[in-house]
Design a protein around this motif. Structure first.
Motif, PDB file in Angstrom:
ATOM      1  N   LYS A   1       0.823  -1.212   0.000  1.00 61.11           N
ATOM      2  CA  LYS A   1       0.000   0.000   0.000  1.00 61.11           C
ATOM      3  C   LYS A   1       0.855   1.259   0.000  1.00 61.11           C
ATOM      4  O   LYS A   1       0.410   2.323  -0.438  1.00 61.11           O
ATOM      5  CB  LYS A   1      -0.929   0.006   1.221  1.00 61.11           C
TER       6      LYS A   1
ATOM      7  N   GLN B   1       3.984   1.470  -1.421  1.00 55.71           N
ATOM      8  CA  GLN B   1       4.870   1.550  -2.588  1.00 55.71           C
ATOM      9  C   GLN B   1       4.453   2.599  -3.609  1.00 55.71           C
ATOM     10  O   GLN B   1       5.293   3.400  -4.053  1.00 55.71           O
ATOM     11  CB  GLN B   1       4.984   0.170  -3.242  1.00 55.71           C
ATOM     12  N   PRO B   2       3.178   2.682  -4.029  1.00 51.10           N
ATOM     13  CA  PRO B   2       2.824   3.694  -5.028  1.00 51.10           C
ATOM     14  C   PRO B   2       2.941   5.123  -4.522  1.00 51.10           C
ATOM     15  O   PRO B   2       3.063   6.061  -5.320  1.00 51.10           O
ATOM     16  CB  PRO B   2       1.376   3.364  -5.396  1.00 51.10           C
TER      17      PRO B   2
ATOM     18  N   ALA C   1       6.829   6.190  -5.109  1.00 51.67           N
ATOM     19  CA  ALA C   1       7.411   5.665  -6.346  1.00 51.67           C
ATOM     20  C   ALA C   1       8.588   6.490  -6.839  1.00 51.67           C
ATOM     21  O   ALA C   1       9.500   5.978  -7.494  1.00 51.67           O
ATOM     22  CB  ALA C   1       6.335   5.579  -7.426  1.00 51.67           C
ATOM     23  N   GLU C   2       8.593   7.789  -6.524  1.00 49.73           N
ATOM     24  CA  GLU C   2       9.669   8.672  -6.988  1.00 49.73           C
ATOM     25  C   GLU C   2      10.814   8.774  -5.986  1.00 49.73           C
ATOM     26  O   GLU C   2      11.788   9.479  -6.247  1.00 49.73           O
ATOM     27  CB  GLU C   2       9.093  10.070  -7.254  1.00 49.73           C
TER      28      GLU C   2
END
Length: 231
Positions: free
Chosen positions: A173, A175-176, A179-180
């Motif tokens: 949950k 990770q997105p 992401a940067e």
């Protein structure tokens, strides 16, 4: 006489047990079952089978180590009840091991360059919340266990300076949302294990870091709220 510790991990859907030799920390045996809501009916069976398969009996146990939480409320209750029952019956000490700490140690032990990283276990607490903490490779606590609402800025102060490896059933949950962020890594398929609980349990046994069997309660981290069905 060989001193043996039985460890129990019931904080997640995986129900697992393990045996370790206190003298050298050697893993003697392990067993686990990956069935949802099976802990109450299968935990004692797993213990009996593991002891039989390794040629040991309950009377051989020097202590019981239990995964202390946070995690599944019901699972932790089942593990604690089994551990306390064994300790009462056998008159042996009880050792409590942090679920998050054991999970971090489990990953750090097999991670190359672990000395340069921080380890962030995340256990799903529903919606966009997780139970988490951050540890150095040697188990030193960098961020104490706490519930965390996941958002893009969560853990920013730690991610800014060191590479942080996230894992556990709540990590996906997060990770997105990062992401940067180049300093963040993720591992899939990492689940709590009685093997890691037992390894830390051996160290706690040597320090004689025992719990009061009569008053021990798992570390739930948050109060549990129950509701009455309308029907």
């Amino acid at each position: 006489m060989q001193l043996i510790i039985l460890s129990l991990e019931t904080s997640s859907p995986v129900c697992s047990v393990a045996l370790h030799d206190v003298a050298d920390g050697r893993l003697i045996g392990q067993s686990e079952l990956r069935l949802e809501k099976s802990h109450s009916t299968h935990l004692t069976v797993l213990i009996e089978q593991l002891l039989a398969n390794t040629g040991h009996a309950l009377a051989d146990l020097a202590a019981v180590a239990v995964s202390d939480g946070p995690g599944s409320y019901t699972g932790l209750r089942i593990g604690a009840a089994a551990a306390k029952g064994l300790c009462f019956a056998l008159d042996i000490p009880l050792v409590a091991v942090s679920t998050l700490g054991a999970l971090a140690a489990q990953v750090a032990a097999v991670t190359a360059g672990a000395e340069e990283m921080l380890f962030c276990p995340m256990l799903d607490a529903r919606r966009m919340e997780v139970y988490t903490a951050i540890y150095a490779h040697d188990g030193q606590e960098v961020l104490a266990p706490a519930p965390l609402i996941l958002a893009p800025g969560a853990l920013a102060e730690h991610l800014a300076h060191r590479r942080v490896l996230c894992f556990g059933n709540g990590a996906a949950k997060f990770q997105p949302l990062v992401a940067e962020q180049a300093n963040t890594g993720f591992l899939a398929g990492i689940e709590p294990s009685a093997v890691a609980v037992g390894a830390l349990g051996v160290a706690a046994f040597r320090r004689q870091a025992f719990q009061d069997v009569a008053y021990y309660e798992p570390f739930y981290l948050k109060e549990v709220y129950t509701t009455t069905p309308r029907s």
